[in-house]
Design a protein around this motif. Structure first.
Motif, short mmCIF file in Angstrom:
data_model
loop_
_atom_site.label_atom_id
_atom_site.label_comp_id
_atom_site.label_asym_id
_atom_site.label_seq_id
_atom_site.Cartn_x
_atom_site.Cartn_y
_atom_site.Cartn_z
N ARG A 186 87.89 -13.81 -2.98
CA ARG A 186 89.02 -13.05 -2.45
C ARG A 186 89.80 -12.34 -3.57
O ARG A 186 90.12 -11.17 -3.48
N ARG A 187 90.06 -13.13 -4.62
CA ARG A 187 90.82 -12.57 -5.73
C ARG A 187 90.07 -11.42 -6.40
O ARG A 187 90.65 -10.39 -6.76
N LEU B 294 90.16 -8.30 -4.19
CA LEU B 294 91.50 -7.74 -4.24
C LEU B 294 91.70 -6.92 -5.52
O LEU B 294 92.12 -5.75 -5.48
N VAL B 295 91.40 -7.52 -6.66
CA VAL B 295 91.60 -6.87 -7.96
C VAL B 295 90.72 -5.63 -8.09
O VAL B 295 91.20 -4.55 -8.45
N ILE C 80 91.84 -2.86 -5.58
CA ILE C 80 93.05 -2.15 -5.99
C ILE C 80 92.77 -1.19 -7.14
O ILE C 80 93.20 -0.04 -7.15
N PRO D 185 85.40 -4.73 -16.62
CA PRO D 185 86.45 -5.36 -17.41
C PRO D 185 86.85 -6.73 -16.87
O PRO D 185 87.26 -7.61 -17.63
N LEU D 186 86.72 -6.92 -15.57
CA LEU D 186 87.04 -8.22 -15.00
C LEU D 186 86.07 -9.28 -15.49
O LEU D 186 86.47 -10.35 -15.96
N TYR E 60 86.61 -9.76 -19.29
CA TYR E 60 87.85 -10.48 -19.54
C TYR E 60 87.68 -11.96 -19.23
O TYR E 60 88.06 -12.84 -20.01
N PRO F 241 92.73 -7.13 -16.12
CA PRO F 241 93.17 -8.48 -16.46
C PRO F 241 94.56 -8.80 -15.91
O PRO F 241 94.80 -9.91 -15.43
N LEU G 164 96.02 -7.55 -13.19
CA LEU G 164 95.91 -7.80 -11.75
C LEU G 164 95.31 -9.17 -11.47
O LEU G 164 95.78 -9.90 -10.60
N TRP G 165 94.30 -9.53 -12.23
CA TRP G 165 93.66 -10.83 -12.03
C TRP G 165 94.66 -11.97 -12.24
O TRP G 165 94.76 -12.88 -11.41
N GLU G 166 95.39 -11.90 -13.36
CA GLU G 166 96.35 -12.96 -13.65
C GLU G 166 97.50 -12.95 -12.64
O GLU G 166 97.99 -14.00 -12.22
N PHE H 105 97.41 -12.12 -9.51
CA PHE H 105 97.00 -12.69 -8.24
C PHE H 105 96.60 -14.15 -8.37
O PHE H 105 96.19 -14.77 -7.41
#
Lengths: 100, 95
Positions: A32-33, A36-37, A40, A90-91, A94, B86, B88-90, B92
């Motif tokens: 889900r996260r 979402l990320v 967006i 990048p997700l 990271y 990063p 946005l990830w943190e 959420f």
């Protein structure tokens, strides 16, 4: 050759997906996260692109490496996949390089 | 001359206001490594895309500064990605 660019992008996405799956980083950590990320970020990039296109800054070239399929004026389908890669990569990176 | 750079600076500024207003703890090692990898990837792939005419720019609307064949303005996208994803990830992750 017309699918070359799209294929390269998809290979990139799959490559990131494999790393994600292997280390349980993003989609395979919290679906889900991640959605979402990435969702967006893609929306932001898409809006950014559309503004740039409407200002006449960039336009789709004609190339033997692209499908020619347009999603909107000057917005090729490859761009959607590219923005997905630009948001997902990048997700995964990271998450991989955050001290775990 | 400067339309593209103005657009990109405006978008970057808007994006980076959020981490200022609603800060979150980022793993900076992760951000830096992500940034470095994406910088190299952008230089290489943006140059390839432009050289193969997959995308084109109105020369009047860009600064004319390049890294490789990539207009310097293009790097705004990867800077936004390396910082904002990063964030946005943190963000959420907060319960």
């Amino acid at each position: 050759m017309h699918v070359l660019y799209l294929t390269v992008i998809c290979v990139g996405i799959l490559g990131m997906g494999i790393i994600d799956w292997r280390y349980k980083l993003a989609l395979f950590y919290n679906k889900r996260r991640t959605i979402l990320v990435v969702g967006i970020m893609m929306a932001i990039f898409l809006a950014w692109d559309i503004i740039g296109i409407s200002l006449g800054i960039f336009f789709s070239g004609s190339s033997p490496y692209t499908t020619g399929i347009m999603v909107a004026p000057e917005l090729p389908i490859e761009e959607i996949f590219f923005l997905l890669l630009l948001s997902y990569m990048p997700l995964v990176l990271y998450r991989k390089f955050s001290v775990k | 001359m400067t339309m593209y750079v103005l657009l990109n600076l405006a978008v970057l500024a808007m994006l980076l206001i959020l981490p200022v207003l609603m800060p979150v703890r980022l793993n900076w090692r992760g951000v830096w490594i992500t940034f470095a990898i994406m910088l190299v990837a952008t230089i290489v792939f943006d140059s390839l895309i432009i050289a193969s005419k997959i995308v084109a720019y109105d020369m009047d609307l860009i600064l004319g500064l390049y890294i490789g064949k990539a207009p310097i303005e293009d790097f705004a996208y990867m800077i936004a990605a390396a910082l904002f994803v990063p964030y946005l990830w943190e963000r959420f992750g907060k319960k």
